[in-house]
Design a protein around this motif. Structure first.
Motif, short mmCIF file in Angstrom:
data_model
loop_
_atom_site.label_atom_id
_atom_site.label_comp_id
_atom_site.label_asym_id
_atom_site.label_seq_id
_atom_site.Cartn_x
_atom_site.Cartn_y
_atom_site.Cartn_z
N TRP A 57 0.89 -1.05 0.00
CA TRP A 57 0.06 -0.14 -0.08
C TRP A 57 0.14 0.92 -0.02
CZ3 TRP A 57 0.39 4.15 3.87
CH2 TRP A 57 -1.06 5.21 3.61
N TRP A 58 2.28 1.19 0.74
CA TRP A 58 2.67 2.32 1.38
C TRP A 58 3.36 2.59 -0.25
CZ3 TRP A 58 3.17 6.54 4.40
CH2 TRP A 58 4.21 7.02 4.58
N ARG B 93 1.56 4.43 -2.64
CA ARG B 93 0.55 5.36 -2.46
C ARG B 93 1.55 6.82 -3.94
NH1 ARG B 93 2.37 7.59 2.61
NH2 ARG B 93 1.60 9.16 1.54
N TYR B 94 3.34 6.32 -4.10
CA TYR B 94 4.32 7.23 -4.95
C TYR B 94 3.54 6.12 -6.22
CZ TYR B 94 4.64 8.74 -0.44
OH TYR B 94 4.77 9.09 1.31
#
Length: 445
Positions: free
Chosen positions: A7-8, A11-12
């Motif tokens: 998920w992290w 984000r990018y």
């Protein structure tokens, strides 16, 4: 735990959108051999940075901060570019400023690719987002650059270009780019022309390549921060306090200040002069107010100008509805948190020539990330743009374009069959320091 890290990372990650059926293109491979590949496969292989993570620098975490830093940051000490300016007189009496770099290009072969740049709303060749690409892009290959030529087409009245006809420019007026390309093609007939454009200029370039189709003088185009649906994005700006009072009024103020510099050149009894007088009397106008009072009248030539309303101008000039007409490779990159451009096309209308990329953050023409040097920042966007320019400039093999022949008539360079357009070089040239902006105008938009 792994799901958290996925998920992290997501984000990018940039979302890259392709049509279901990508266009089959011809590319150069090793030993000068050619092969056919789908444009999607070509981009995935030649532009890996497009799929890399973009993590904004910690102190510019959102679209507002990225955009405001683009406007207010001091970029005068970095990405310095020296240009040699050529002024073009157009057949309608108008003037364009073409800023070429490197200023001395005598060492470059005649077939060196040329990056043709269109700037944003009231900008010019001095803009930091332009120099961030051109400063390293025109450096020799052995020094880590592309080794290309570049030319910034400064719109009428921008970056010190004089206004010599009762007309400025707009998001929908493509004839000035068209005539600039006449000149560039005439001056460098062997060189492939690679389009690179920002914000309002991105809209102009997208419309140009759509209008020209297979006759486009640009071999490829990369459009950044394009406003696409002008009516929708103008309307969405007005729905929030910061959108109306910071961005929309900021752009409106820039346009009014630009108009004030040149209004004395308009004949007082001309309709454009009358529209300018009314516009300059407005109190803190938003950009849609400027368009309603001036752009719809003085933003282009007749036909189709003037328009009955700003909404009519927006409908004509938007670029989201012409994507299906593009016939050259086009890469469009927007940021999902761009506070100026909030309405971005979700697909490319089935056109296999177009690729849409949406970064999760970056603001309007920002894309600032931490540099390898501690305490410094850089623009992430440079890497995918470099890869795209190199891939389409050197490896993509274009089918013989169906250009109309150029010829000279009365000193003007014209295309056969189009009598209303033409340009000629004015005598003299100036050396332009690319970091010197214009007083009274906010940069970065």
């Amino acid at each position: 735990m792994s799901s958290f890290f996925n998920w992290w990372s997501a984000r990018y990650t940039t979302e890259v959108r392709y049509p279901k059926e990508s266009t089959l293109i011809v590319t150069k491979e090793q030993h000068s051999n050619t092969t056919s590949v789908f444009l999607r496969d070509f981009v995935e292989r030649r532009c890996p940075s497009l799929y890399s993570e973009f993590r904004p620098v910690w102190w510019l975490p959102n679209g507002h901060m990225q955009t405001l830093y683009c406007v207010l940051g001091d970029f005068s000490a970095r990405d310095k570019v020296v240009y040699k300016r050529t002024l073009l007189r157009l057949l309608d009496g108008g003037t364009l400023g073409l800023d070429f770099t490197p200023a001395d290009d005598s060492h470059l072969p005649p077939d060196t690719p040329i990056i043709v740049v269109l700037h944003g709303l009231t900008g010019g060749s001095y803009e930091s987002y332009v120099r961030a690409i051109l400063s390293p892009g025109c450096v020799p290959v052995h020094q880590g650059g592309l080794g290309y030529r570049a030319v910034v087409v400064n719109f009428r009245g921008c970056a010190g270009v004089p206004v010599t006809s009762p007309q400025l420019y707009s998001a929908g007026h493509t004839d000035d780019l068209r005539q600039a390309l006449f000149y560039i093609s005439h001056r460098y007939p062997e060189a492939p022309l690679l389009g690179l454009s920002f914000s309002l200029g991105a809209n102009v370039m997208t419309r140009y390549v759509a209008e020209e189709g297979e006759r486009s003088r640009l071999k490829s185009a990369c459009v950044l921060g394009c406003p696409w649906n002008l009516a929708a994005n103008s309307s969405k700006l007005l729905t929030t306090y910061i959108g109306r009072h910071v961005y929309s009024k900021g752009m409106g103020r820039n346009l009014v200040n630009l108009l004030k510099r040149h209004v004395s050149t308009f004949a007082s009894d001309h309709e454009v002069a009358k529209a300018a007088a009314v516009t300059m009397a407005l109190t803190k106008p938003t950009i849609d107010m400027f368009d309603e009072h001036f752009t719809r009248i003085g933003g282009g030539s007749s036909p189709p100008w003037p328009f009955a309303s700003a909404n009519d101008y927006y409908e004509y000039s938007s670029s989201h509805n012409v994507l299906n007409k593009i016939k050259i490779p086009l890469l469009a990159i927007n940021a999902a948190d761009d506070p100026v451009v909030q309405d971005v096309p979700v697909d490319v209308e089935g056109n296999g020539w177009a690729i849409m990329a949406l970064t999760p953050c970056g603001g309007h023409l920002g894309w600032f990330e931490s540099d390898e040097v501690w305490g410094e920042i850089r623009r992430w966007i440079k890497r995918p743009v470099f890869e795209w320019l190199r891939a389409t400039g050197e490896d993509f093999v274009r089918s013989p374009p169906r250009w109309r022949p150029l010829h000279e008539e009365g000193g003007f360079i014209k295309e056969v069959g189009i009598d209303r357009l033409g340009c000629k070089e004015l005598e003299g040239s100036d050396i332009i320091m690319g970091t010197e902006g214009e007083a009274g105008l906010l940069a970065g938009l």
